[in-house]
Design a protein around this motif. Structure first.
Motif, PDB file in Angstrom:
ATOM      1  N   UNK A 134       0.849  -1.174   0.000  1.00 13.57           N
ATOM      2  CA  UNK A 134       0.000   0.000   0.000  1.00 13.57           C
ATOM      3  C   UNK A 134       0.897   1.240   0.000  1.00 13.57           C
ATOM      4  N   UNK A 135       0.572   2.188  -0.840  1.00 13.26           N
ATOM      5  CA  UNK A 135       1.408   3.378  -0.977  1.00 13.26           C
ATOM      6  C   UNK A 135       1.145   4.372   0.157  1.00 13.26           C
ATOM      7  N   UNK A 136       2.073   5.300   0.301  1.00  9.16           N
ATOM      8  CA  UNK A 136       1.960   6.307   1.363  1.00  9.16           C
ATOM      9  C   UNK A 136       0.726   7.194   1.189  1.00  9.16           C
ATOM     10  N   UNK A 137       0.416   7.682  -0.039  1.00 14.43           N
ATOM     11  CA  UNK A 137      -0.813   8.486  -0.168  1.00 14.43           C
ATOM     12  C   UNK A 137      -2.083   7.705   0.172  1.00 14.43           C
ATOM     13  N   UNK A 138      -2.116   6.427  -0.159  1.00 20.01           N
ATOM     14  CA  UNK A 138      -3.285   5.619   0.187  1.00 20.01           C
ATOM     15  C   UNK A 138      -3.399   5.454   1.700  1.00 20.01           C
TER      16      UNK A 138
END
Length: 103
Positions: free
Chosen positions: A1-5
């Protein structure tokens, strides 16, 4: 999971739970705690408005990258954090001292 998500999910689910916990027995809390609580609630609500507005704005002007992903993913989390910080400093100013000064 990405940081913005992760930021979006934190602002969407974890921040309201934290605010719910912070508001428990609010009448018994100090003025600084009340300032942090109401600042974070206001900041989170404004962040939600920014997020919803960015989501509903037509995507064509945002086609070249722009700031839409930043607004959508980070507005609620940063709104709650910045609002809480502003409430803490406003509470310190009302008490007549700096934020680091012990009462």
């Amino acid at each position: 999971m990405s940081l913005p998500t992760m930021a979006l999910l934190t602002g969407l689910f974890i921040a309201p739970v934290a605010l719910l916990w912070m508001g428990h027995r609010l009448r018994r809390r100090s003025a600084a705690w009340k300032g942090v609580f109401w600042g974070a609630v206001t900041g989170h609500a404004l962040g939600m408005l920014v997020t919803v507005a960015a989501l509903h704005y037509p995507p064509v002007p945002w086609g070249d990258g722009g700031g839409r992903p930043v607004l959508v993913h980070w507005a609620m989390l940063l709104g709650a954090v910045l609002g809480g910080a502003m409430g803490w400093t406003a509470g310190a100013r009302r008490r007549g001292g700096t934020a680091k000064k012990a009462a």
